[in-house]
Write a protein that holds these residues in place. Structure first.
Motif, PDB file in Angstrom:
ATOM      1  N   SER A 122      39.139  52.196  36.683  1.00 10.05           N
ATOM      2  CA  SER A 122      39.718  53.270  35.870  1.00 10.05           C
ATOM      3  C   SER A 122      40.852  52.670  35.032  1.00 10.05           C
ATOM      4  CB  SER A 122      40.237  54.390  36.783  1.00 10.05           C
ATOM      5  OG  SER A 122      41.136  53.869  37.729  1.00 10.05           O
ATOM      6  N   GLY A 123      40.936  53.125  33.789  1.00 12.58           N
ATOM      7  CA  GLY A 123      42.029  52.692  32.915  1.00 12.58           C
ATOM      8  C   GLY A 123      41.962  51.265  32.413  1.00 12.58           C
ATOM      9  N   VAL A 124      40.778  50.688  32.292  1.00 10.66           N
ATOM     10  CA  VAL A 124      40.630  49.320  31.765  1.00 10.66           C
ATOM     11  C   VAL A 124      40.738  49.356  30.236  1.00 10.66           C
ATOM     12  CG1 VAL A 124      39.059  47.342  31.545  1.00 10.66           C
ATOM     13  CG2 VAL A 124      39.181  48.623  33.701  1.00 10.66           C
ATOM     14  N   THR A 125      41.431  48.376  29.656  1.00  8.60           N
ATOM     15  CA  THR A 125      41.679  48.395  28.209  1.00  8.60           C
ATOM     16  C   THR A 125      41.192  47.120  27.517  1.00  8.60           C
ATOM     17  OG1 THR A 125      43.819  47.277  28.309  1.00  8.60           O
ATOM     18  CG2 THR A 125      43.816  49.681  28.660  1.00  8.60           C
ATOM     19  N   VAL A 126      41.170  47.161  26.169  1.00 11.09           N
ATOM     20  CA  VAL A 126      40.847  45.978  25.371  1.00 11.09           C
ATOM     21  C   VAL A 126      41.896  44.882  25.639  1.00 11.09           C
ATOM     22  CG1 VAL A 126      40.645  45.066  23.010  1.00 11.09           C
ATOM     23  CG2 VAL A 126      39.643  47.279  23.572  1.00 11.09           C
ATOM     24  N   GLY A 127      43.126  45.297  25.977  1.00 14.95           N
ATOM     25  CA  GLY A 127      44.175  44.320  26.315  1.00 14.95           C
ATOM     26  C   GLY A 127      43.787  43.492  27.527  1.00 14.95           C
ATOM     27  N   ASP A 128      43.184  44.161  28.559  1.00 19.71           N
ATOM     28  CA  ASP A 128      42.710  43.430  29.747  1.00 19.71           C
ATOM     29  C   ASP A 128      41.631  42.422  29.350  1.00 19.71           C
ATOM     30  OD1 ASP A 128      44.277  45.036  31.472  1.00 19.71           O
ATOM     31  OD2 ASP A 128      42.728  46.599  31.457  1.00 19.71           O
TER      32      ASP A 128
END
Ligand code: 2NL
Length: 333
Positions: free
Chosen positions: A218-224
């Motif tokens: 949950s809450g994974v981003t392009v930043g990761d």
């Protein structure tokens, strides 16, 4: 007396066969005593001259002597044959041994293991799956429409036209299978062989190696995604490289990006940036296909060819070299 001749004749025969230096000389000795014109044969012939009652006892003694001679001949023959088989020169045990050259891992295996090692450091595990796939896991589940060129028989090896069995064109199909079986969080990489109906040339081969990665939580981003890709490529190609994302299109990710890298080497090749991978945030339709709620879960995925990384790393200019199994090429890595 005939009787008195037996023992000396036997002793003479035994002495002669002991002295025989080779099997040919031994044959000669055998003929001299036991052959048609031999001395024991002559003795037998004289038996008739003896009085009838003496013949059996003397005949028996001659036969005993002949039997003894036969076994002594056989024993000596073994001895001489053994001697003939021995090396002519004495063995020099102080000579250095003959070394066998050691084999080593194929350069593609070495690069794959390095990539896997980097991803393991940040909590990824390796997943594996079939190379013979169905259309659903290779295309439909990845939101790849029926009219997409990758699905054309010009681009994919179909094994059975009715069941649409095919050789996987990417290892994404394995990631679909993992998501079908497992709830998030998912943190996997899938190295493996893939197939495309390409004519071989310096940059294409009908079979090649790929690595795909998938992270769902949950809450994974392009930043990761960017941070992970940067970490792994710096481990692989050195701290001195730069990474950039360029907008792109894949049907299974949205947004999608191509990943370029820049290094002193790319500049020497006359290029600032070189493409090395594709990636993006997993498309909601893909999550729906595997039974994940796209409102609850987010994730990213990437994919790249291992040959391309190996070619950059080792400065190799033709992909076909990896598949020729020429040891003169393979020994270098
Ligand atoms: C490329 C780079 C890519 C993926 C592969 C992927 C897998 C699942 C879901 C979503 Cl299960 N995406 N894999 C994503 C982006 C790029 O490969 O150059 N492909 C042609």
């Amino acid at each position: 007396m005939l009787l008195d001749e037996i023992e000396p004749l036997k002793q003479a025969a035994l002495a002669e066969l002991k002295a025989a230096p080779d099997p040919a000389a031994l044959d000669q000795t055998k003929g001299n005593y036991l052959g048609a014109q031999g001395k024991f044969t002559a003795l037998m012939k004289q038996l008739g001259a003896l009085p009838r009652e003496e013949r059996p006892a003397v005949g028996k003694l001659i036969n005993q002597a002949k039997a003894e001679l036969e076994s002594a001949l056989a024993e000596r023959r073994v001895e001489l044959e053994l001697k003939a088989a021995l090396p002519k020169e004495p063995t020099d045990f102080t000579l250095p041994g003959r070394r066998r050259s050691l084999g080593k891992l194929h350069p593609l295996t070495q690069v794959t293991e390095d990539i896997v090692r980097s991803f393991r450091k940040i909590g990824f595990v390796v997943a594996d799956g079939p190379e013979i796939e169905d259309e659903y896991h290779c295309f439909d589940a990845l939101n790849t429409p029926a009219d997409h060129p990758a699905r054309d028989s010009q681009d994919t090896f179909y094994l059975n036209a009715d069941e649409k069995a095919l050789l996987r064109t990417h290892t994404s199909s394995v990631q679909i299978r993992v998501m079908e079986k497992q709830r998030p969080p998912v943190r996997i990489i899938v190295p493996g062989r893939v197939y495309r109906r390409d004519n071989p040339d310096a940059t294409h081969n009908p079979t090649f190696q790929q690595i795909e990665g998938l992270y769902v939580d949950s809450g994974v981003t392009v930043g990761d995604l960017k941070g992970t890709v940067e970490f792994v490529f710096k481990e692989l190609l050195g701290e001195g490289i730069k990474i950039r994302f360029r907008p792109h299109y894949f049907s299974y990710t949205e947004p999608s990006f191509e990943i370029d890298f820049s290094s002193p080497m790319t500049k020497k090749m006359g290029k600032e940036w070189l493409e090395i991978a594709g990636c993006g945030m997993v498309h909601p339709v893909v999550f729906e296909k595997v039974g994940y709620d796209p409102e609850e879960w987010t994730g990213w995925a990437f994919g790249f060819g291992i040959e391309r990384i190996a070619m950059i790393r080792y400065n190799i200019n033709d992909i076909r070299l990896f598949y020729e199994n020429d040891v003169r090429f393979l020994r270098q890595f």
